[in-house]
Enzyme design. Structure first.
Site, PDB file in Angstrom:
ATOM      1  N   LYS A  75       0.792  -1.230   0.000  1.00  0.00           N
ATOM      2  CA  LYS A  75       0.000   0.000   0.000  1.00  0.00           C
ATOM      3  C   LYS A  75       0.825   1.282   0.000  1.00  0.00           C
ATOM      4  O   LYS A  75       0.400   2.300  -0.544  1.00  0.00           O
ATOM      5  CB  LYS A  75      -0.920  -0.005   1.224  1.00  0.00           C
ATOM      6  CG  LYS A  75      -2.195  -0.789   0.988  1.00  0.00           C
ATOM      7  CD  LYS A  75      -3.249   0.141   0.456  1.00  0.00           C
ATOM      8  CE  LYS A  75      -4.427  -0.599  -0.096  1.00  0.00           C
ATOM      9  NZ  LYS A  75      -5.429   0.323  -0.656  1.00  0.00           N
ATOM     10  N   ASP A  98      -8.156   0.406   6.465  1.00  0.00           N
ATOM     11  CA  ASP A  98      -8.248  -0.857   7.205  1.00  0.00           C
ATOM     12  C   ASP A  98      -6.914  -1.168   7.871  1.00  0.00           C
ATOM     13  O   ASP A  98      -6.798  -2.134   8.603  1.00  0.00           O
ATOM     14  CB  ASP A  98      -8.560  -1.998   6.226  1.00  0.00           C
ATOM     15  CG  ASP A  98      -9.946  -1.851   5.628  1.00  0.00           C
ATOM     16  OD1 ASP A  98     -10.867  -1.530   6.371  1.00  0.00           O
ATOM     17  OD2 ASP A  98     -10.081  -2.050   4.409  1.00  0.00           O
TER      18      ASP A  98
HETATM   19  C1  LIG Z   1      -3.201  -6.219   1.909  1.00  0.00           C
HETATM   20  C2  LIG Z   1      -4.222  -5.654   0.998  1.00  0.00           C
HETATM   21  N1  LIG Z   1      -4.496  -6.291  -0.126  1.00  0.00           N
HETATM   22  C3  LIG Z   1      -5.398  -5.827  -0.995  1.00  0.00           C
HETATM   23  C4  LIG Z   1      -6.087  -4.656  -0.733  1.00  0.00           C
HETATM   24  C5  LIG Z   1      -7.151  -4.226  -1.696  1.00  0.00           C
HETATM   25  O1  LIG Z   1      -6.954  -2.993  -2.278  1.00  0.00           O
HETATM   26  P1  LIG Z   1      -8.166  -2.173  -2.836  1.00  0.00           P
HETATM   27  O2  LIG Z   1      -8.965  -1.650  -1.680  1.00  0.00           O
HETATM   28  O3  LIG Z   1      -7.556  -1.138  -3.672  1.00  0.00           O
HETATM   29  O4  LIG Z   1      -9.008  -3.114  -3.638  1.00  0.00           O
HETATM   30  C6  LIG Z   1      -5.828  -3.955   0.439  1.00  0.00           C
HETATM   31  C7  LIG Z   1      -6.517  -2.713   0.746  1.00  0.00           C
HETATM   32  O5  LIG Z   1      -6.391  -2.130   1.804  1.00  0.00           O
HETATM   33  C8  LIG Z   1      -4.866  -4.465   1.331  1.00  0.00           C
HETATM   34  O6  LIG Z   1      -4.566  -3.827   2.490  1.00  0.00           O
END
Ligand SMILES: Cc1ncc(COP(=O)(O)O)c(C=O)c1O
Length: 420
Positions: free
Chosen positions: A80, A127
C-alpha cells in the site's frame, strides 16, 4: 450475467468473455516506468521478491506458479505504501506548483519544502495498510497525519500506524462510513484527504494512488522477463478495487497477445465488485453492513469509480470467497513443499493461492477450472499484498488451524506427482 454458487464452500463465481474496450492510458506501461523511477529514489527502496513455486506447480499440475511478495515492501509488510507515497509526493508538488519529476525526493523531504508549503495535515480512512503508508509518507515529509479506522481494527494495525507519529482514531463505523467521516473531517479542518477511492469531484489523489501501485507491476514484469515467463492467469484480490484496477489496467497492456485471464477475488461478506458485475446493468452496486471478514484489507463495500469499468470489462472471472480460502492460502504459503521457499502472507494477501488450491483439487470447482482453462500449461501469477499484519490471527491460523476448510477438500493425488 449468471453466477454459480458452490454452497458447500461458501463460494460463488461468475465467468465472462471480456468484451473489447479501450485501454486506460492513465495506467500505461510508460506511466509505470515514471512511477517506478520515483520509488527508486526512496531510501531503502528495493524490488520485492517474485517467488517461483516450482514444486507446488508440479504438485498442482500447472506449468509454473509465481507470487509477487509484497510482505517485504519497505519494511511495512504491504504494497500500500507505493500508492500513499506517490500520491503524497504528487500532492506536495502540486502545492509547490512543480512537476514531480522536477523535484528529487531528497529535496521533497528537506526542511526547505516544508518551509515553503508550511505544516499541512494529511488524513485518510484505512483498514490498516493504506493508513500506515500515509503515516510513513507524512513522517518523512515532516507533516502531520490523522488516520481513521473502522470498528474492529486489529490493535497491531493501529499500533503500526501510531509508530509513525500519526494520530489514529478507531471509529464505530464500517470502512465506507469511515471514509465519509474522514472526508467530513478534512472539509471541517482544512486537511488534505488522501483516500484510496474516488467520489464525485475527488479523483486526483485516488488516481495517483492507483498509479503508485504500478511500481509493483513494473517490477513483476521485469522479474518475469528475467525468468523467461509469461503469466497466463493473473489473480488479484479487491477491496474497493484500486489495486485490482491498477494491476488489470496495466498488465492487460503489457501482456496483450495472448491476453492472460484476470480473476478477481473478494471476501463474500464484502464482494462489491462481484455484486456489481452480477447485477448486469453495468453500474456499481454497494454492499452494506458490517463487512466482517478476516480479509480486513478487502473489507470494503463500495467499488472505486475509477476502477469500475476496467474491472467490469477486462477480467474473465470473479470469485467471492470464504474466510477459510484465505486461511488455507496462508497455510500453504507458510508450509512449502521441499524446494520451494516459505512466503509470509496475511489474510488479504493469500486468498488467490487458497482459491487455486480449490480450483485444482476440489471436484466442485471443476467447471470453473475448465471455464478459466486452468491446466498443465498455466502460469498463474499472484500478488501477496501483505505479510502478517495481524500477527495474532496469523498464528491462530497457522498454529491452531483457525478457519479450517469447509467440507472435504481432496488434495492432489496425481500418481505421477512426487511424494514428499
Ligand atoms: C493487503 C491488501 N491487499 C489488498 C487490498 C485491496 O486494495 P483495494 O482496496 O484497492 O481493492 C488492500 C486494501 O487495503 C490491502 O490492504
Amino acid at each position: 450475467m449468471r453466477s454459480t454458487k458452490i454452497p458447500s464452500q461458501n463460494c460463488e463465481y461468475i465467468v465472462q468473455t471480456p468484451p473489447d474496450r479501450d485501454l486506460p492510458m492513465t495506467l500505461s506501461p510508460a506511466t509505470a516506468v515514471r512511477v517506478h523511477a520515483f520509488h527508486r529514489q526512496l531510501p531503502g527502496y528495493k524490488p520485492t521478491p517474485l517467488v517461483r513455486l516450482k514444486s507446488l506447480a508440479r504438485y498442482w499440475r500447472v506449468e509454473d506458479i509465481f507470487v509477487k511478495d509484497e510482505s517485504h515492501r519497505f519494511g511495512l509488510k504491504a504494497f500500500k505504501v507505493l500508492g500513499g507515497s506517490y500520491a503524497v509526493a504528487r500532492l506536495v508538488c502540486q502545492q509547490l506548483g512543480r512537476a514531480l519529476d522536477e523535484v528529487p525526493y531528497a529535496q521533497l523531504v528537506s526542511g526547505e519544502v516544508r518551509k515553503q508549503i508550511g505544516q499541512i495535515t494529511l488524513t485518510t480512512a484505512t483498514d490498516g495498510n493504506h493508513g500506515r503508508g500515509i503515516a510513513w509518507a507524512a513522517e518523512r515529509l515532516g507533516q502531520k497525519a490523522v488516520i481513521y479506522m473502522p470498528k474492529g481494527s486489529a490493535p497491531s494495525r493501529v499500533a503500526n500506524i501510531c509508530a509513525h507519529g500519526a494520530e489514529v482514531e478507531v471509529t464505530d463505523l464500517n470502512f465506507d462510513d469511515t471514509v465519509r467521516l474522514a472526508r467530513r473531517k478534512a472539509e471541517e479542518n482544512g486537511w488534505y484527504i488522501v483516500q484510496d477511492t474516488a467520489w464525485e469531484g475527488y479523483t486526483e489523489p485516488p488516481l495517483w494512488i492507483m498509479q503508485g501501485y504500478l511500481t509493483m507491476c513494473a517490477e513483476a514484469v521485469d522479474q518475469l522477463r528475467a525468468e523467461d515467463a509469461v503469466p497466463t492467469h493473473i489473480f488479484v484480490q479487491a477491496g474497493v478495487g484500486s489495486l485490482a484496477g491498477a494491476v488489470v489496467g496495466n498488465l492487460v497492456q503489457v501482456y496483450h497477445s495472448p491476453r492472460p485471464r484476470f480473476i478477481i477475488m473478494e471476501p463474500r461478506q464484502a464482494a462489491c465488485i462481484f455484486a456489481s458485475v452480477a447485477a448486469g446493468d453495468g453500474k456499481r452496486h454497494a454492499v452494506t453492513g458490517d463487512l466482517n471478514t478476516i480479509m480486513a484489507g478487502l473489507s470494503c463495500g463500495e467499488p472505486n469509480p475509477l476502477s469500475w469499468e476496467i474491472l467490469r470489462d477486462i477480467p474473465s472471472g470473479y470469485v467471492s470467497c470464504d474466510n477459510f480460502t484465505a486461511a488455507n492460502g496462508i497455510r500453504i504459503l507458510a508450509n512449502p513443499l521441499p524446494g520451494d521457499i516459505p512466503v509470509e502472507a496475511g489474510e488479504s494477501g493469500s486468498v488467490g493461492v487458497g482459491l487455486l488450491d480449490l480450483l485444482v483439487n476440489h471436484p466442485e470447482f471443476e467447471e470453473l477450472k475448465t471455464l478459466l482453462e486452468i491446466g498443465p500449461d498455466s502460469v498463474p501469477l499472484f500478488f501477496n499484498t501483505e505479510g502478517a499484519t495481524d500477527p495474532h490471527n496469523y498464528r491462530e491460523i497457522l498454529w491452531h488451524g483457525r478457519y479450517p476448510s469447509s467440507g472435504s477438500t481432496s488434495s492432489s493425488t496425481d500418481p505421477a506427482a512426487p511424494s514428499w
